[in-house]
Design an enzyme around this catalytic site. Structure first.
Site, mmCIF file in Angstrom:
data_model
loop_
_atom_site.group_PDB
_atom_site.id
_atom_site.type_symbol
_atom_site.label_atom_id
_atom_site.label_comp_id
_atom_site.label_asym_id
_atom_site.label_seq_id
_atom_site.Cartn_x
_atom_site.Cartn_y
_atom_site.Cartn_z
ATOM 1 C CE LYS A 60 -3.227 -1.630 3.334
ATOM 2 N NZ LYS A 60 -4.006 -1.299 4.508
ATOM 3 C CB CYS A 81 0.115 13.925 -6.592
ATOM 4 S SG CYS A 81 -0.355 12.916 -8.005
ATOM 5 C CB CYS A 83 -3.645 12.524 -11.178
ATOM 6 S SG CYS A 83 -1.948 13.054 -11.514
ATOM 7 C CB CYS A 92 0.310 18.494 -7.178
ATOM 8 S SG CYS A 92 -0.379 18.907 -8.794
ATOM 9 C CG HIS A 96 -3.770 17.635 -12.133
ATOM 10 N ND1 HIS A 96 -2.705 18.131 -11.397
ATOM 11 C CD2 HIS A 96 -4.574 18.684 -12.404
ATOM 12 C CE1 HIS A 96 -2.872 19.428 -11.220
ATOM 13 N NE2 HIS A 96 -3.989 19.794 -11.830
#
Length: 114
Positions: A60, A81, A83, A92, A96
Site C-alpha cells: 500500500k 497529488c 492523479c 503535485c 493531472h
C-alpha cells in the site's frame, strides 16, 4: 445471387450513391470509429490501474506528512497529488492536466492553505 461477400456488396451499394451521400456516410463512419476509440480509451482508464508507477514495490502507498513539516509555497499553499502521475509524488507537479485531457477526467490535487 452475388458471389461477393456481404462487405463487398455493401461497398458496391455505397459506390452507387451520389458523391455527397458517400461523403456523409464516410463522415458518419469516421465519427462512429472515433467514438469507439474514445470509449475504449475511457473504459481502459476507468477500469485499469490507477497508480501506474509510484512505489509499486509496496503493498500500500501511505504517505504521512507532519503538519509542521508541510512545505508551503510563497502563496501559502501546498498541493498534494491525487492523479498518481506526479514526478514529485506525493507533491503535485501538474501532471493531472495532461492526464485529464487524455482520459476526460477532472482530477486535481489536494490543496492545503495556511
Amino acid at each position: 445471387m452475388s458471389n461477393l461477400s456481404p462487405i463487398h456488396q455493401a461497398v458496391d451499394e455505397v459506390m452507387k450513391l451520389s458523391p455527397t451521400t458517400q461523403g456523409v456516410l464516410g463522415a458518419v463512419f469516421v465519427a462512429q470509429m472515433s467514438f469507439v476509440v474514445l470509449l475504449v480509451m475511457t473504459r481502459k482508464a476507468k477500469s485499469g490501474i490507477i497508480n501506474p508507477s509510484i512505489k509499486k514495490d509496496q503493498e500500500k502507498v501511505v504517505d504521512m506528512v507532519n503538519v509542521a513539516d508541510v512545505a508551503f509555497n510563497d502563496k501559502g499553499v501546498a498541493a498534494y497529488c491525487r492523479c498518481w502521475r506526479s514526478k514529485t509524488f506525493p507533491l503535485c507537479d501538474g501532471s493531472h492536466n495532461a492526464f485529464n485531457k487524455e482520459v476526460g477526467d477532472n482530477v486535481a490535487p489536494l490543496v492545503l492553505k495556511k
